[in-house]
Design a protein around this motif. Structure first.
Motif, mmCIF file in Angstrom:
data_model
loop_
_atom_site.group_PDB
_atom_site.id
_atom_site.type_symbol
_atom_site.label_atom_id
_atom_site.label_comp_id
_atom_site.label_asym_id
_atom_site.label_seq_id
_atom_site.Cartn_x
_atom_site.Cartn_y
_atom_site.Cartn_z
ATOM 1 N N LYS A 80 0.804 -1.223 0.000
ATOM 2 C CA LYS A 80 0.000 0.000 0.000
ATOM 3 C C LYS A 80 0.840 1.278 0.000
ATOM 4 O O LYS A 80 0.482 2.265 -0.644
ATOM 5 C CB LYS A 80 -0.941 0.004 1.208
ATOM 6 N N GLU A 103 -9.263 -1.025 -7.711
ATOM 7 C CA GLU A 103 -9.445 -2.075 -6.699
ATOM 8 C C GLU A 103 -10.801 -2.757 -6.858
ATOM 9 O O GLU A 103 -10.903 -3.977 -6.731
ATOM 10 C CB GLU A 103 -9.304 -1.477 -5.293
ATOM 11 N N ARG A 104 -11.848 -1.951 -7.135
ATOM 12 C CA ARG A 104 -13.165 -2.547 -7.336
ATOM 13 C C ARG A 104 -13.180 -3.439 -8.569
ATOM 14 O O ARG A 104 -13.834 -4.490 -8.586
ATOM 15 C CB ARG A 104 -14.229 -1.443 -7.462
ATOM 16 N N GLN A 107 -11.575 -6.606 -7.550
ATOM 17 C CA GLN A 107 -12.480 -7.345 -6.669
ATOM 18 C C GLN A 107 -13.537 -8.074 -7.478
ATOM 19 O O GLN A 107 -13.905 -9.210 -7.170
ATOM 20 C CB GLN A 107 -13.142 -6.379 -5.679
ATOM 21 N N LEU A 130 -0.850 -3.138 -8.935
ATOM 22 C CA LEU A 130 -1.990 -3.395 -8.070
ATOM 23 C C LEU A 130 -2.181 -4.886 -7.833
ATOM 24 O O LEU A 130 -2.521 -5.303 -6.719
ATOM 25 C CB LEU A 130 -3.255 -2.798 -8.675
ATOM 26 N N LEU A 134 -2.185 -6.477 -4.092
ATOM 27 C CA LEU A 134 -3.310 -7.274 -3.615
ATOM 28 C C LEU A 134 -2.977 -8.757 -3.478
ATOM 29 O O LEU A 134 -3.869 -9.568 -3.196
ATOM 30 C CB LEU A 134 -4.503 -7.093 -4.559
ATOM 31 N N GLU A 213 -15.147 -1.095 -0.921
ATOM 32 C CA GLU A 213 -13.875 -0.927 -1.604
ATOM 33 C C GLU A 213 -12.794 -1.840 -1.072
ATOM 34 O O GLU A 213 -11.671 -1.814 -1.515
ATOM 35 C CB GLU A 213 -13.398 0.535 -1.494
ATOM 36 N N VAL A 215 -10.715 -5.193 -0.631
ATOM 37 C CA VAL A 215 -10.385 -6.160 -1.656
ATOM 38 C C VAL A 215 -9.787 -7.394 -1.029
ATOM 39 O O VAL A 215 -8.964 -7.326 -0.134
ATOM 40 C CB VAL A 215 -9.363 -5.562 -2.656
#
Length: 219
Positions: A80, A103-104, A107, A130, A134, A213, A215
């Motif tokens: 992050k 991020e969405r 997800q 990303l 994640l 939001e 994830v």
């Protein structure tokens, strides 16, 4: 096109390296006009025989895959704090809203976000870093990364090169008017595809906006 005029002045090997390098850096997470450079170089290949479209496509695919992979590794190690640093460095591309949207998407779609992210400017620079942040399993990321790189880079070169060659043939048959019409049709088709992709992305964002939001990427 300014970029294309610049590419005309450099040797073929430099064009190959430039295309691969710019796309690689963009895929790594640095906001650069990778798609514009690729399209410009492909139009140049269609009009000048010293640029080989197969080598050009290979360099573009390699840059996309390698850049995304490096971005993944950096994101996995940086976490992050890396996204926060990128937000300060490139606020127009890595702002909180952009990160939340990406991020969405991850997800919702998981590895498919990496694949289809190739065709969306926002996700193209986000996908690698990303996915690493994640903790997406690397094998999933690699499959989507390789397939996305081949389809996006290879498909772009094939489409634009074909349009360029058709336009070139029209020069002798229909003069410069034919050339202008061919270029307008080709570019228009490309723009329409881009607009449709952006509309689909906005619709997806609207649907995902009501979702949390947070994830979680499953192993």
């Amino acid at each position: 096109m300014h970029i294309q005029e610049t590419l005309e002045t450099v040797p073929a090997v430099v064009v190959y390296l430039l295309v691969g390098g710019v796309i690689g850096l963009e895929s790594l997470g640095i906001p650069l006009p990778g798609e514009i450079v690729l399209v410009s170089a492909t139009l140049l290949a269609a009009s000048q025989d010293h640029i080989n479209p197969y080598i050009l496509g290979t360099c573009a695919v390699a840059g996309a895959i390698i850049g995304d992979s490096i971005g993944y590794m950096i994101g996995r190690k940086g976490g992050k704090p890396l996204l926060e640093w990128l937000g300060r460095k490139f606020p127009k591309h890595f702002g909180p809203h952009h990160i939340a949207t990406a991020e969405r998407s991850f997800q919702k779609w998981g590895m498919w976000a990496v694949f289809f992210g190739r065709f969306v400017a926002l996700l193209r620079i986000f996908a690698g870093p990303l996915a690493g942040v994640l903790k997406m399993p690397y094998w999933k990321f690699l499959i989507a990364n390789v397939l996305g790189g081949i389809v996006w880079a290879g498909g772009t070169v094939a489409l634009i090169y074909t349009v360029g060659k058709v336009a070139e043939e029209w020069i002798g048959k229909f003069s410069w008017v034919g050339l202008v019409l061919a270029v307008v049709i080709g570019v228009g088709s490309f723009v329409v595809m881009r607009i449709k992709a952006k509309k689909a992305q906005k619709q997806a964002e609207g649907q995902l906006a009501v979702q949390p939001e947070t994830v979680a990427v499953n192993d």
